[in-house]
Design a protein around this motif. Structure first.
Motif, PDB file in Angstrom:
ATOM      1  N   PRO A  92       0.833  -1.202   0.000  1.00  0.00           N
ATOM      2  CA  PRO A  92       0.000   0.000   0.000  1.00  0.00           C
ATOM      3  C   PRO A  92       0.873   1.260   0.000  1.00  0.00           C
TER       4      PRO A  92
ATOM      5  N   PHE B  37      -4.703  -9.068  -2.793  1.00  0.00           N
ATOM      6  CA  PHE B  37      -4.950  -7.628  -2.930  1.00  0.00           C
ATOM      7  C   PHE B  37      -6.123  -7.332  -3.865  1.00  0.00           C
TER       8      PHE B  37
ATOM      9  N   GLN C 193      -8.130  -3.942  -4.223  1.00  0.00           N
ATOM     10  CA  GLN C 193      -7.509  -2.932  -3.359  1.00  0.00           C
ATOM     11  C   GLN C 193      -6.818  -1.865  -4.203  1.00  0.00           C
TER      12      GLN C 193
END
Length: 114
Positions: free
Chosen positions: A9, A50, A53
């Motif tokens: 992230p 992920f 995301q």
């Protein structure tokens, strides 16, 4: 030079930029090593861990700089995955690029070296 990759992230990576070292995401800290992928493994890693995301980066890392702390170990399906048993120094980073989500809902990967 083996190139390995970390999906991370952007907000978490910002902390690493400030300190010059990446200590890992929550799963890395729990498992005791930083989970990395080869170019061939990265897309499946994004799909499994992920999915959907946003706000992710793909970070390319020079495996030679990591030395003996980088270990390839059996993981998903018996495939050998790169695991880093140390903090990741940003001096080993070759590049970092956004990992946007495409119209099909999958992440759009930049060109990666094997």
């Amino acid at each position: 030079m083996p190139v390995v990759y970390k999906i991370v992230p952007d907000a978490l990576w910002q902390q690493a930029r400030q300190t010059g070292v990446f200590n890992g995401a929550a799963i890395d800290l729990t498992d005791g090593f930083i989970h990395l992928s080869t170019a061939r493994q990265a897309v499946k890693t994004a799909e499994l861990y992920f999915a959907g995301q946003a706000g992710l980066l793909l970070v390319a890392i020079d495996g030679d700089v990591l030395g003996e702390k980088l270990v390839f170990e059996p993981s998903r399906g018996g495939d050998l995955f790169p695991h880093l048993y140390a903090p990741l120094p940003l001096s080993a980073v070759l590049w970092e690029k956004p990992l946007p989500i495409g119209s099909d809902g999958a992440h759009v990967f930049p060109e990666m070296a094997e």
